[in-house]
Scaffold this active site. Structure first.
Site, PDB file in Angstrom:
ATOM      1  N   ARG A 151       3.977 -23.775  -3.930  1.00 49.81           N
ATOM      2  CA  ARG A 151       2.974 -23.675  -4.986  1.00 49.81           C
ATOM      3  C   ARG A 151       2.748 -22.198  -5.317  1.00 49.81           C
ATOM      4  NH1 ARG A 151       4.229 -28.017  -5.748  1.00 49.81           N
ATOM      5  NH2 ARG A 151       3.063 -29.978  -5.618  1.00 49.81           N
ATOM      6  N   HIS A 201      11.039 -23.887 -11.620  1.00 49.60           N
ATOM      7  CA  HIS A 201      10.429 -25.058 -10.974  1.00 49.60           C
ATOM      8  C   HIS A 201      11.440 -26.213 -10.872  1.00 49.60           C
ATOM      9  CE1 HIS A 201       6.278 -26.931 -10.054  1.00 49.60           C
ATOM     10  NE2 HIS A 201       7.210 -27.552  -9.364  1.00 49.60           N
TER      11      HIS A 201
END
Length: 311
Positions: free
Chosen positions: A226, A274
């Site tokens: 994250r 991502h």
């Protein structure tokens, strides 16, 4: 009784997910209807992603569970209108395998010094072999399903893997640490750091100027977890000083990463968009069907989010 299942994820995903979900639900022998448009008071289960238009769960009066298609739940876990169980997408073999491959690939890339060989415009001949994996300490921050799977692969390759988690855990082949003192032990002299922690208030900026100073000089940082786990300014300072030799980052505080963010221009930062691990529709559909079947047969839901912990 016929179950009513609403697909409340990104509308563009419906065409791909619908046949896969039907196949998986049929294989479980469930009697159901599946749709994107259902009167809320008739819905038993919601197949969900946090970018869905569904934000208020109050009208879903007979709802039994929300089955998230993402591993991350930070965008929905605090929703006060959601009072039924929320399940993370954890036991997705495709998601797990994708993360293992990405982490292992970049860990080996840095371990073997591959960048210097690939990017060698001066044609330098430097016959210096890298250390063996057993001589390299890896700190795996986060020992959930994904962290344990990645740690197991790195252990199999011979790395000296140290894991850290919020609570005490035992993982075969991994030196496990927990708590504040354990974080220090895990990071001290680590040469490769992998971040697979959830995004919670307790993990925000876990990588900061103090924790970065614990690592071995010239360590490598890999973050597929994250974005908020890292203090960006502290990482840039550590890269500039040589405390961190290179950072490979797949997740960021703001996504897509703004074009003017200093990470883009930094020569010691690799950015991936991502992609470290994405939900694979086929295997995710099977997990959703399995969890609905479990709940309907009294076995209980798997991967229910702990609202107090945030994951």
């Amino acid at each position: 009784m016929t179950l009513t299942i609403q697909f409340a994820a990104n509308s563009a995903q419906w065409e791909e997910y619908e046949p896969l979900l039907r196949d998986a639900l049929d294989a479980r022998g469930l009697d159901y209807t599946l749709s994107t448009d259902v009167p809320p008071d008739q819905v038993d289960y919601i197949v969900y992603s946090p970018d869905s238009k569904v934000k208020d769960f109050t009208p879903f009066t007979r709802l039994k569970a929300v089955l998230n298609l993402w591993a991350g739940v930070e965008k929905v876990v605090g929703n006060q209108t959601l009072t039924v169980p929320l399940c993370r997408m954890v036991d997705d073999a495709g998601l797990t395998q994708g993360m293992v491959e990405w982490v292992t690939g970049h860990a080996l890339r840095h371990h073997l010094g591959m960048d210097a060989h690939i990017q060698n415009p001066d044609h330098k001949w430097t016959p210096k072999p890298p250390p063996l994996a057993r001589e390299r300490k890896v700190a795996m921050l986060g020992l959930g399903e994904l962290g344990q799977a990645c740690a197991a692969q790195l252990v199999a390759l011979g790395f000296d893997v140290h894991g850290w988690s919020r609570t005490e855990k035992s993982v075969n082949g991994v030196t496990c640490h927990h708590g504040n003192d354990g974080l220090i032990d895990a990071l001290t002299d680590a040469q490769i750091i992998v971040l697979l922690l959830p995004d919670t208030p307790a993990t925000t900026n876990v990588i900061n100027s103090n924790t970065l100073d614990l690592t071995a000089k010239g360590a490598f940082l890999i973050n597929p977890g994250r974005g908020p786990l890292i203090d960006d300014d502290a990482l840039i300072a550590a890269l500039d000083s040589g405390q961190i030799a290179h950072a490979t980052l797949d997740v960021f505080r703001i996504e897509p990463l703004p074009q003017d963010h200093p990470f883009w221009a930094h020569p010691q930062v690799t950015i991936t968009p991502h992609i470290a691990s994405a939900t694979r529709p086929k295997t995710a559909a099977q997990v959703v069907a399995m969890n609905i079947h479990r709940n309907e047969t009294g076995e209980g839901l798997l991967h229910v989010v702990d609202r107090t912990a945030g994951y």
